[in-house]
Write a protein that holds these residues in place. Sequence first.
Motif, PDB file in Angstrom:
ATOM      1  N   PHE A 171      73.986 -66.204  50.631  1.00 61.68           N
ATOM      2  CA  PHE A 171      73.503 -67.522  50.663  1.00 61.68           C
ATOM      3  C   PHE A 171      73.273 -68.108  49.013  1.00 61.68           C
ATOM      4  N   ASP A 172      73.560 -69.417  49.075  1.00 57.92           N
ATOM      5  CA  ASP A 172      73.427 -70.154  47.766  1.00 57.92           C
ATOM      6  C   ASP A 172      71.665 -70.042  47.739  1.00 57.92           C
ATOM      7  N   PRO A 173      71.290 -69.452  46.462  1.00 58.42           N
ATOM      8  CA  PRO A 173      69.845 -69.477  46.316  1.00 58.42           C
ATOM      9  C   PRO A 173      69.543 -70.820  45.790  1.00 58.42           C
ATOM     10  N   GLU A 174      70.188 -71.498  45.356  1.00 57.96           N
ATOM     11  CA  GLU A 174      69.651 -73.016  45.047  1.00 57.96           C
ATOM     12  C   GLU A 174      69.421 -74.012  46.106  1.00 57.96           C
ATOM     13  N   LYS A 175      70.028 -73.645  47.378  1.00 61.91           N
ATOM     14  CA  LYS A 175      69.883 -74.482  48.634  1.00 61.91           C
ATOM     15  C   LYS A 175      69.515 -73.854  49.920  1.00 61.91           C
ATOM     16  N   THR A 176      69.030 -72.751  49.646  1.00 62.55           N
ATOM     17  CA  THR A 176      68.578 -71.885  50.835  1.00 62.55           C
ATOM     18  C   THR A 176      67.121 -71.670  50.548  1.00 62.55           C
ATOM     19  N   PHE A 177      66.354 -71.921  51.777  1.00 59.96           N
ATOM     20  CA  PHE A 177      64.777 -71.659  51.835  1.00 59.96           C
ATOM     21  C   PHE A 177      64.499 -70.849  53.068  1.00 59.96           C
ATOM     22  N   ILE A 178      64.131 -69.546  52.790  1.00 55.08           N
ATOM     23  CA  ILE A 178      63.724 -68.631  53.850  1.00 55.08           C
ATOM     24  C   ILE A 178      62.211 -68.584  53.933  1.00 55.08           C
ATOM     25  N   PHE A 179      61.969 -69.046  55.144  1.00 53.07           N
ATOM     26  CA  PHE A 179      60.361 -68.720  55.293  1.00 53.07           C
ATOM     27  C   PHE A 179      59.800 -68.103  56.388  1.00 53.07           C
ATOM     28  N   SER A 180      58.641 -67.673  56.260  1.00 52.46           N
ATOM     29  CA  SER A 180      57.957 -66.908  57.632  1.00 52.46           C
ATOM     30  C   SER A 180      56.870 -67.908  58.036  1.00 52.46           C
ATOM     31  N   ASP A 181      57.006 -67.986  59.403  1.00 52.21           N
ATOM     32  CA  ASP A 181      55.989 -68.849  59.952  1.00 52.21           C
ATOM     33  C   ASP A 181      54.604 -68.730  59.798  1.00 52.21           C
ATOM     34  N   LEU A 182      54.313 -67.298  59.631  1.00 50.01           N
ATOM     35  CA  LEU A 182      53.013 -66.906  59.351  1.00 50.01           C
ATOM     36  C   LEU A 182      52.352 -67.398  57.845  1.00 50.01           C
ATOM     37  N   GLU A 183      53.217 -67.736  57.095  1.00 52.29           N
ATOM     38  CA  GLU A 183      53.153 -68.008  55.590  1.00 52.29           C
ATOM     39  C   GLU A 183      53.072 -69.692  55.745  1.00 52.29           C
ATOM     40  N   TYR A 184      54.091 -70.182  56.061  1.00 50.14           N
ATOM     41  CA  TYR A 184      54.592 -71.539  55.530  1.00 50.14           C
ATOM     42  C   TYR A 184      53.945 -72.704  56.152  1.00 50.14           C
ATOM     43  N   ILE A 185      53.552 -72.503  57.778  1.00 51.32           N
ATOM     44  CA  ILE A 185      52.840 -73.443  58.386  1.00 51.32           C
ATOM     45  C   ILE A 185      51.520 -73.791  57.763  1.00 51.32           C
ATOM     46  N   GLY A 186      50.726 -72.706  57.360  1.00 53.42           N
ATOM     47  CA  GLY A 186      49.469 -73.121  56.806  1.00 53.42           C
ATOM     48  C   GLY A 186      49.414 -73.788  55.417  1.00 53.42           C
ATOM     49  N   GLN A 187      50.680 -73.716  54.787  1.00 53.64           N
ATOM     50  CA  GLN A 187      51.032 -74.196  53.624  1.00 53.64           C
ATOM     51  C   GLN A 187      51.490 -75.623  53.580  1.00 53.64           C
ATOM     52  N   CYS A 188      52.045 -76.175  54.489  1.00 55.62           N
ATOM     53  CA  CYS A 188      52.859 -77.422  54.693  1.00 55.62           C
ATOM     54  C   CYS A 188      52.159 -78.126  55.693  1.00 55.62           C
ATOM     55  N   LYS A 189      51.439 -79.239  55.482  1.00 58.04           N
ATOM     56  CA  LYS A 189      50.792 -80.013  56.601  1.00 58.04           C
ATOM     57  C   LYS A 189      51.816 -80.912  57.499  1.00 58.04           C
ATOM     58  N   GLU A 190      52.942 -81.298  56.524  1.00 63.65           N
ATOM     59  CA  GLU A 190      54.199 -81.817  57.198  1.00 63.65           C
ATOM     60  C   GLU A 190      54.778 -81.044  58.342  1.00 63.65           C
ATOM     61  N   PHE A 191      55.151 -79.915  57.792  1.00 63.11           N
ATOM     62  CA  PHE A 191      55.528 -79.147  59.320  1.00 63.11           C
ATOM     63  C   PHE A 191      54.728 -79.062  60.385  1.00 63.11           C
ATOM     64  N   TYR A 192      53.360 -78.957  60.135  1.00 59.28           N
ATOM     65  CA  TYR A 192      52.167 -78.856  61.076  1.00 59.28           C
ATOM     66  C   TYR A 192      52.118 -80.092  61.995  1.00 59.28           C
ATOM     67  N   TRP A 193      52.232 -81.230  61.186  1.00 60.94           N
ATOM     68  CA  TRP A 193      52.202 -82.508  61.842  1.00 60.94           C
ATOM     69  C   TRP A 193      53.267 -82.720  62.747  1.00 60.94           C
ATOM     70  N   ASN A 194      54.410 -82.428  62.618  1.00 59.73           N
ATOM     71  CA  ASN A 194      55.537 -82.257  63.094  1.00 59.73           C
ATOM     72  C   ASN A 194      55.453 -81.406  64.585  1.00 59.73           C
ATOM     73  N   MET A 195      54.845 -80.127  64.366  1.00 57.95           N
ATOM     74  CA  MET A 195      54.424 -79.281  65.680  1.00 57.95           C
ATOM     75  C   MET A 195      53.479 -80.170  66.507  1.00 57.95           C
ATOM     76  N   CYS A 196      52.621 -80.670  65.932  1.00 56.61           N
ATOM     77  CA  CYS A 196      51.637 -81.493  66.809  1.00 56.61           C
ATOM     78  C   CYS A 196      52.233 -82.742  67.594  1.00 56.61           C
ATOM     79  N   ARG A 197      53.319 -83.267  66.814  1.00 57.74           N
ATOM     80  CA  ARG A 197      54.008 -84.632  67.522  1.00 57.74           C
ATOM     81  C   ARG A 197      54.866 -83.925  68.822  1.00 57.74           C
ATOM     82  N   VAL A 198      55.630 -82.815  68.537  1.00 62.76           N
ATOM     83  CA  VAL A 198      56.264 -82.338  69.703  1.00 62.76           C
ATOM     84  C   VAL A 198      55.339 -81.697  70.784  1.00 62.76           C
TER      85      VAL A 198
END
Length: 295
Positions: A170-197
Amino acid sequence: MTELSDKMGDVSLNNGSVDSDVLPDDIVDPWNVTSSSLKGVDYDKLIKRFGSSKIDQELIDRFEKVLGRPAHHLLRRGIFFSHRDMHTILSLHEQKKPFFLYTGRGPSSEAMHLGHLIPFIFTKWLQDVFDVPLVVQLTDDEKFLWKDLTLEKAHELAIENAKDIIACGFDPEKTFIFSDLEYIGQCKEFYWNMCRVQKCVTFNQAKGIFGFNDSTWIGKISFPAIQASPSFSSSFPHIFGSRKDIPCLIPCAIDQDPYFRMTRDVAPRIGCPKPALIHSSFFPSSPGCNDKDEC
């Protein structure tokens, strides 16, 4: 909520059971895929049951017209056989409007086999021909909840699986691979969307969609919102800024479709576009076509 419940009424997975009038022998849900037929899952019936659209020659021809090149062999040979709103994605590309790709992996083994890699092989082609960003969710939290794994082991497997995914090219400049156990605690926007769902789907609806019952751990009940959230561009502010209007295309095996049928019903209620999907069939296991090859 009644409208969503009505839409989901015929989607009940009921811990692997299915409507005998539609699929008397096949079991297809996010955790179980089996068929009593040696020929494997009846995909035409599955399309009817899930309410998706079959990939026909007209769609393949449009792929080739829009892209100006032959369609991928996994598309031409029917390995990817079903879709939701793929024509919309092609129209966005024609209009030079943005969209992104989202796929994922549940890390349950140290190495990925060919069956696991089929969606990634196709996703690599999609990224190349459309030249768009890709997010890859590693659901190590899911495997901790469903498998006999510690949090530490699930996260370790996610890191190992990420290496196999990176090796797909994959194109390293356009690809973001993330672990849920790491990313969710670092990104409030992701968590807010979880709460909305989570606020849009009742426990009764979750039972109907996923077969949960009164003995299901609350972690499992809440997990679908986690898998839904990468469908929304606002979950990745470091990629898309504050934009919440960028659609996504999800290449995945069709057993993951229940998550995204739920997501597609919720999306307009939280002001986001519905994700489009393109579904692959299953890679048969070594003993035969009765189930998918899964670790």
